[in-house]
Design a protein around this motif. Structure first.
Motif, PDB file in Angstrom:
ATOM      1  N   ALA A 162       0.908  -1.224   0.174  1.00 25.40           N
ATOM      2  CA  ALA A 162      -0.235   0.178   0.154  1.00 25.40           C
ATOM      3  C   ALA A 162       0.960   1.234  -0.047  1.00 25.40           C
ATOM      4  CB  ALA A 162      -0.901  -0.016   1.206  1.00 25.40           C
ATOM      5  N   TRP A 163       0.126   2.333  -0.518  1.00 24.24           N
ATOM      6  CA  TRP A 163       0.729   3.399  -0.313  1.00 24.24           C
ATOM      7  C   TRP A 163      -0.085   4.731  -0.037  1.00 24.24           C
ATOM      8  CZ3 TRP A 163       0.257   8.083  -3.666  1.00 24.24           C
ATOM      9  CH2 TRP A 163       1.232   8.961  -3.714  1.00 24.24           C
ATOM     10  N   PHE A 164       0.499   5.254   1.147  1.00 27.16           N
ATOM     11  CA  PHE A 164      -0.709   6.438   1.677  1.00 27.16           C
ATOM     12  C   PHE A 164       0.015   7.538   2.309  1.00 27.16           C
ATOM     13  CE2 PHE A 164      -3.983   7.635   4.604  1.00 27.16           C
ATOM     14  CZ  PHE A 164      -5.292   7.585   3.815  1.00 27.16           C
ATOM     15  N   ARG A 191       2.074   0.252   9.732  1.00 22.33           N
ATOM     16  CA  ARG A 191       3.626   0.630   9.733  1.00 22.33           C
ATOM     17  C   ARG A 191       4.368   0.384   8.436  1.00 22.33           C
ATOM     18  NH1 ARG A 191       3.634  -1.787  15.534  1.00 22.33           N
ATOM     19  NH2 ARG A 191       3.081  -0.060  16.781  1.00 22.33           N
ATOM     20  N   ALA A 192       3.776  -0.785   7.946  1.00 24.34           N
ATOM     21  CA  ALA A 192       4.311  -1.229   6.607  1.00 24.34           C
ATOM     22  C   ALA A 192       3.854  -0.357   5.203  1.00 24.34           C
ATOM     23  CB  ALA A 192       4.081  -2.716   6.523  1.00 24.34           C
ATOM     24  N   VAL A 193       3.119   0.575   5.325  1.00 24.98           N
ATOM     25  CA  VAL A 193       2.617   1.196   4.479  1.00 24.98           C
ATOM     26  C   VAL A 193       3.473   2.219   3.888  1.00 24.98           C
ATOM     27  CG1 VAL A 193       0.723   2.779   3.602  1.00 24.98           C
ATOM     28  CG2 VAL A 193       0.032   0.811   4.961  1.00 24.98           C
ATOM     29  N   ALA A 194       3.783   2.271   2.600  1.00 23.83           N
ATOM     30  CA  ALA A 194       4.629   3.338   2.381  1.00 23.83           C
ATOM     31  C   ALA A 194       3.955   4.895   2.043  1.00 23.83           C
ATOM     32  CB  ALA A 194       4.992   2.996   0.767  1.00 23.83           C
ATOM     33  N   GLU A 200      -3.863   4.023  -7.684  1.00 24.06           N
ATOM     34  CA  GLU A 200      -5.181   4.097  -7.211  1.00 24.06           C
ATOM     35  C   GLU A 200      -5.054   4.736  -5.767  1.00 24.06           C
ATOM     36  OE1 GLU A 200      -8.241   0.893  -8.387  1.00 24.06           O
ATOM     37  OE2 GLU A 200      -6.487  -0.125  -8.269  1.00 24.06           O
ATOM     38  N   PRO A 201      -4.827   6.201  -5.921  1.00 21.03           N
ATOM     39  CA  PRO A 201      -4.685   6.621  -4.620  1.00 21.03           C
ATOM     40  C   PRO A 201      -6.089   6.940  -3.817  1.00 21.03           C
ATOM     41  CG  PRO A 201      -4.463   8.179  -6.193  1.00 21.03           C
ATOM     42  CD  PRO A 201      -4.383   6.822  -6.744  1.00 21.03           C
ATOM     43  N   TRP A 202      -5.968   6.895  -2.587  1.00 18.47           N
ATOM     44  CA  TRP A 202      -7.247   7.231  -1.581  1.00 18.47           C
ATOM     45  C   TRP A 202      -7.559   8.593  -1.775  1.00 18.47           C
ATOM     46  CZ3 TRP A 202      -7.565  10.659   2.546  1.00 18.47           C
ATOM     47  CH2 TRP A 202      -8.620  10.324   3.478  1.00 18.47           C
ATOM     48  N   ALA A 203      -9.022   8.794  -1.674  1.00 14.02           N
ATOM     49  CA  ALA A 203      -9.537  10.091  -1.657  1.00 14.02           C
ATOM     50  C   ALA A 203     -10.569  10.013  -0.580  1.00 14.02           C
ATOM     51  CB  ALA A 203     -10.363  10.634  -2.856  1.00 14.02           C
ATOM     52  N   PRO A 204     -10.693  11.029   0.479  1.00 12.42           N
ATOM     53  CA  PRO A 204     -11.801  10.743   1.577  1.00 12.42           C
ATOM     54  C   PRO A 204     -13.348  10.994   0.825  1.00 12.42           C
ATOM     55  CG  PRO A 204     -10.814  13.118   1.293  1.00 12.42           C
ATOM     56  CD  PRO A 204     -10.057  12.112   0.409  1.00 12.42           C
ATOM     57  N   THR A 205     -13.997  10.302   1.554  1.00  9.04           N
ATOM     58  CA  THR A 205     -15.443   9.959   1.111  1.00  9.04           C
ATOM     59  C   THR A 205     -16.633  10.131   2.195  1.00  9.04           C
ATOM     60  OG1 THR A 205     -15.617   7.638   1.508  1.00  9.04           O
ATOM     61  CG2 THR A 205     -14.955   8.362  -0.707  1.00  9.04           C
ATOM     62  N   VAL A 206     -16.002  10.469   3.341  1.00  6.44           N
ATOM     63  CA  VAL A 206     -16.975  10.604   4.463  1.00  6.44           C
ATOM     64  C   VAL A 206     -17.359  11.892   4.918  1.00  6.44           C
ATOM     65  CG1 VAL A 206     -17.469   9.980   6.878  1.00  6.44           C
ATOM     66  CG2 VAL A 206     -16.485   8.340   5.275  1.00  6.44           C
ATOM     67  N   LEU A 207     -16.344  12.796   5.127  1.00  4.75           N
ATOM     68  CA  LEU A 207     -16.570  14.066   5.614  1.00  4.75           C
ATOM     69  C   LEU A 207     -16.685  15.229   4.566  1.00  4.75           C
ATOM     70  CD1 LEU A 207     -14.074  14.119   8.650  1.00  4.75           C
ATOM     71  CD2 LEU A 207     -16.527  13.328   8.802  1.00  4.75           C
ATOM     72  N   PRO A 208     -17.454  16.231   4.633  1.00  3.17           N
ATOM     73  CA  PRO A 208     -17.578  17.129   3.428  1.00  3.17           C
ATOM     74  C   PRO A 208     -16.149  18.007   3.670  1.00  3.17           C
ATOM     75  CG  PRO A 208     -18.845  17.632   5.559  1.00  3.17           C
ATOM     76  CD  PRO A 208     -18.496  16.388   5.725  1.00  3.17           C
ATOM     77  N   VAL A 209     -15.743  18.601   2.844  1.00  7.09           N
ATOM     78  CA  VAL A 209     -14.631  19.522   2.648  1.00  7.09           C
ATOM     79  C   VAL A 209     -15.214  20.956   2.302  1.00  7.09           C
ATOM     80  CG1 VAL A 209     -12.977  17.687   2.154  1.00  7.09           C
ATOM     81  CG2 VAL A 209     -14.240  19.099   0.344  1.00  7.09           C
ATOM     82  N   GLY A 233      -1.309  15.296  -1.625  1.00  7.78           N
ATOM     83  CA  GLY A 233      -0.979  13.970  -2.122  1.00  7.78           C
ATOM     84  C   GLY A 233      -1.279  14.431  -3.853  1.00  7.78           C
ATOM     85  N   PRO A 234      -1.139  13.285  -4.806  1.00  7.91           N
ATOM     86  CA  PRO A 234      -1.471  13.186  -6.052  1.00  7.91           C
ATOM     87  C   PRO A 234      -2.908  13.326  -6.339  1.00  7.91           C
ATOM     88  CG  PRO A 234      -1.138  11.128  -5.218  1.00  7.91           C
ATOM     89  CD  PRO A 234      -0.905  11.810  -4.063  1.00  7.91           C
ATOM     90  N   ALA A 235      -3.186  13.824  -7.374  1.00  6.19           N
ATOM     91  CA  ALA A 235      -4.832  13.857  -7.725  1.00  6.19           C
ATOM     92  C   ALA A 235      -5.067  12.719  -7.680  1.00  6.19           C
ATOM     93  CB  ALA A 235      -4.603  14.809  -9.117  1.00  6.19           C
TER      94      ALA A 235
END
Length: 279
Positions: free
Chosen positions: A133-135, A162-165, A249-258, A268-270
């Protein structure tokens, strides 16, 4: 391995990103994931509220949906929820036996033996901690009560994180303290629950984390509401979402409004639009 996914009713109805990320992660690791269509609630809500007899048909349905594991259809069952796995493992057979359903109790116990919370499956069954993983975010981790006290997952989720890059993992003060959700506890004891989650939010913010991680979206839902109401800009993510994230396939938040004043967008990346559809 062939693995059956127990999505859980809360995730399926409100937070499908968690089971979706679980599938994506396991398939990336080379495993085959199946979704038994007959699954529904595990019965935890009924049992925790004292409705044992009413829980029996719910438990019967769960056992029937996952019974093929006993005939070798799957090697294991996984759920992205310590709470629901805790119910499967510690409540279902007990309730069935108490209500005189001996055959159901036996089958429930056998299905429970093959049911794992995500971090248990990865570390204990699949023997992996680095899932590729990458985060690239500052993260703090909340160990939910059922995973910590009922399943005793210990440091398995932290070993995976801890093993996530790219991750910057910050220790959460008073991490083992409850967030105050507890299902109907938060409704029946609203003032106490509010005081507990307020303290949890204070500790989360103190870490400087951009993202709060946990293994249960029920608890994340509770904490996320408080984080959002206070305009902290801190987002939440299920452990599965973090482990499923990659450079491609980077993460993007889906729960909290921004769109709240002062709400932060994780650097981070787009990726998908912040606050829009994610993994």
């Amino acid at each position: 391995m062939r693995i059956a996914l127990f999505a859980t009713c809360l995730n399926e109805a409100l937070f499908p990103q968690a089971p979706a990320a679980t599938v994506r992660l396991l398939e990336r690791l080379g495993h085959e994931v199946d979704f038994p269509a007959g699954q529904a609630c595990c019965g935890q809500m009924h049992v925790n509220t004292g409705y044992f007899r009413q829980a029996v048909p719910v438990i019967r349905n769960h056992v029937a949906a996952f019974a093929p594991v006993l005939d070798g259809a799957w090697d294991a069952i996984v759920a992205p929820s310590g709470s629901c796995v805790g119910s499967v493992r510690h409540q279902q057979a007990m309730v069935a036996d108490r209500e005189g359903e001996r055959t159901l109790a036996r089958d429930a116990a056998l299905v429970a033996e093959r049911t794992y919370e995500l971090s248990e499956l990865l570390v204990d069954v699949l023997g992996v901690t680095d899932v590729g993983a990458w985060f690239p975010h500052r993260v703090t981790y909340h160990p939910t009560c059922h995973s910590l006290r009922l399943l005793k997952v210990g440091d398995r989720p932290l070993r995976l994180l801890r093993a996530v890059a790219g991750i910057d993992l910050a220790e959460l003060p008073e991490a083992a303290s409850c967030c105050g959700f507890g299902g109907t506890f938060s409704l029946k004891n609203a003032e106490t629950s509010t005081a507990m989650v307020t303290e949890k939010v204070r500790n989360v913010v103190a870490t400087g984390a951009e993202v709060l991680a946990a293994g249960d979206y029920s608890c994340l839902m509770n904490i996320a509401g408080a984080l959002s109401r206070e305009g902290t800009g801190v987002h939440v993510a299920h452990l599965a979402e973090i482990l499923a994230a990659t450079r491609e396939e980077p993460w993007a938040p889906t729960v909290l409004p921004v769109d709240r004043p002062g709400a932060a967008r994780p650097p981070g990346p787009a990726g998908p639009p912040q606050g829009g559809p994610g993994p």
